[in-house]
Motif scaffolding. Structure first.
Motif, PDB file in Angstrom:
ATOM      1  N   GLY A  55      19.688  39.230 -26.405  1.00 50.85           N
ATOM      2  CA  GLY A  55      20.209  39.575 -27.710  1.00 50.85           C
ATOM      3  C   GLY A  55      20.615  38.412 -28.593  1.00 50.85           C
ATOM      4  N   ARG A  56      20.485  37.187 -28.091  1.00 49.90           N
ATOM      5  CA  ARG A  56      20.862  36.033 -28.898  1.00 49.90           C
ATOM      6  C   ARG A  56      19.792  35.747 -29.955  1.00 49.90           C
ATOM      7  N   LYS A  57      20.173  35.025 -30.990  1.00 55.79           N
ATOM      8  CA  LYS A  57      19.247  34.671 -32.046  1.00 55.79           C
ATOM      9  C   LYS A  57      18.225  33.651 -31.541  1.00 55.79           C
ATOM     10  N   VAL A  58      16.955  33.849 -31.889  1.00 55.88           N
ATOM     11  CA  VAL A  58      15.895  32.876 -31.613  1.00 55.88           C
ATOM     12  C   VAL A  58      15.436  32.322 -32.959  1.00 55.88           C
ATOM     13  N   SER A  59      15.579  31.012 -33.145  1.00 53.16           N
ATOM     14  CA  SER A  59      15.217  30.414 -34.435  1.00 53.16           C
ATOM     15  C   SER A  59      13.790  29.908 -34.471  1.00 53.16           C
ATOM     16  N   HIS A  60      13.280  29.422 -33.326  1.00 50.56           N
ATOM     17  CA  HIS A  60      11.958  28.796 -33.307  1.00 50.56           C
ATOM     18  C   HIS A  60      11.187  29.195 -32.045  1.00 50.56           C
ATOM     19  N   ILE A  61       9.899  29.409 -32.219  1.00 48.80           N
ATOM     20  CA  ILE A  61       8.965  29.581 -31.110  1.00 48.80           C
ATOM     21  C   ILE A  61       8.004  28.404 -31.154  1.00 48.80           C
ATOM     22  N   PHE A  62       8.039  27.560 -30.127  1.00 42.87           N
ATOM     23  CA  PHE A  62       7.211  26.350 -30.060  1.00 42.87           C
ATOM     24  C   PHE A  62       5.956  26.638 -29.227  1.00 42.87           C
ATOM     25  N   VAL A  63       4.833  26.091 -29.659  1.00 41.75           N
ATOM     26  CA  VAL A  63       3.568  26.276 -28.939  1.00 41.75           C
ATOM     27  C   VAL A  63       2.945  24.908 -28.685  1.00 41.75           C
ATOM     28  N   THR A  64       2.694  24.591 -27.398  1.00 42.14           N
ATOM     29  CA  THR A  64       2.098  23.294 -27.057  1.00 42.14           C
ATOM     30  C   THR A  64       0.611  23.240 -27.394  1.00 42.14           C
ATOM     31  N   HIS A  65      -0.107  24.359 -27.189  1.00 46.01           N
ATOM     32  CA  HIS A  65      -1.531  24.412 -27.496  1.00 46.01           C
ATOM     33  C   HIS A  65      -1.985  25.858 -27.465  1.00 46.01           C
ATOM     34  N   THR A  66      -3.206  26.091 -27.915  1.00 47.40           N
ATOM     35  CA  THR A  66      -3.640  27.456 -28.200  1.00 47.40           C
ATOM     36  C   THR A  66      -4.607  28.020 -27.170  1.00 47.40           C
TER      37      THR A  66
END
Length: 304
Positions: A73-84
């Motif tokens: 339930g905590r806030k997530v500010s960023h989703i990081f992606v190393t590669h696709t």
């Protein structure tokens, strides 16, 4: 210098559990085990109050629910992606819809080079072409959360768009598929480049990081020694290819049969792509010749 790194095969994945791996860093491993994913894809959640998620993983409902349980339930500010690749980025959009976080990190899929005439991308199905980030991160870019900051490290090689992420002031780096403790990384043209991969290893050797947290398998607490071993291992493979050419081998299939004779046959296809990546590098250095543009199936010989 060691000719091969000391691989770390033992790893308790604890699929679906939130496992603390460093202060304010937990790992959740997806149960997508396989010869290329090992025990599954590792997603990481950083922070205490406002969170960042690194490599949300494949489109897997159980893994999505496990991430939500760990987020609690905590806030997530960023989703990081190393590669696709399909085992790293597809869940980003669904997680964004649920949490409102922005997607940052690797550029959308692109190859290290264009296809040669008549060439087919052997790993084309592994590319996530639906991935669209709000922000493409470049080398040295820093993203800040409430109680954490991430520095971007460009590490092309495994893919042309590969990034690693350093959690500043901790010595920890999330290395994606660039450096893993359990095995060498697949470098497969046209998406991958051996020349870029080796340069990226040098980038990591120029840093003073203390802990690597890879996209598959366990962590690395002696990263510089391991990376030096990886470089030596790749150089050893290059020498083995040259030796096979000296002994009369002309095709990649012939070289793989000898160089990888003790390797699981299920991995021979990937091994062939790795040899191809070395061949491309040797071709660019004018050390190897072929009749036309390099390919998986053409004949090769040493340049005079």
């Amino acid at each position: 210098m060691k000719s091969t790194p000391k691989f770390k095969k033992s790893f308790d994945a604890r699929h679906g559990e939130a496992v603390e791996v460093a202060r304010n860093v937990v790992r959740v491993t997806c149960n997508n085990m396989g010869p290329f994913t090992y025990t599954g894809t590792n997603s990481y959640i950083i922070g205490a109050k406002t969170l960042g998620v690194i490599d949300p993983g494949p489109a897997d409902d159980a893994h999505f629910e496990a991430l939500l349980t760990a987020i609690a339930g905590r806030k997530v500010s960023h989703i990081f992606v190393t590669h696709t690749h399909m085992d790293h980025s597809p869940l980003a959009k669904k997680l964004q819809t649920k949490t409102g976080a922005i997607i940052v990190g690797a550029a959308p899929h692109f190859s290290a080079r264009q296809l040669h005439l008549g060439e087919v991308n052997a790993l084309d199905a592994s590319a996530d072409r639906s991935y669209v980030p709000e922000t493409i991160l470049r080398h040295g870019d820093i993203v800040e959360g409430d109680d954490w900051a991430i520095e971007t490290i460009e590490t092309p090689g495994h893919t042309a768009n590969h990034l690693a992420f350093c959690l500043l002031n901790t010595g920890a780096v999330f290395t994606g598929d660039h450096i893993m403790a359990w095995a060498t990384t697949i470098v497969a043209p046209p998406d991958g480049s051996m020349r870029a991969y080796m340069a990226s290893l040098d980038t990591m050797l120029g840093r003073d990081d203390k802990l690597y947290l890879p996209g598959h398998g366990g962590d690395l607490k002696n990263p510089k020694s391991f990376v030096r071993g990886l470089k030596a291992h790749r150089k050893m493979r290059e020498r083995a290819i040259i030796e096979r050419l000296e002994k009369g081998d002309r095709t990649i299939a012939q070289m793989v049969a000898e160089i990888y004779r003790d390797t699981d046959p299920r991995l021979h296809g990937a091994a062939g792509l790795s040899v191809y990546a070395h061949i491309e590098d040797l071709y660019e250095a004018n050390r190897v010749r072929c009749e036309a543009a390099p390919s998986l199936t053409c004949d090769y010989w040493l340049a005079e």
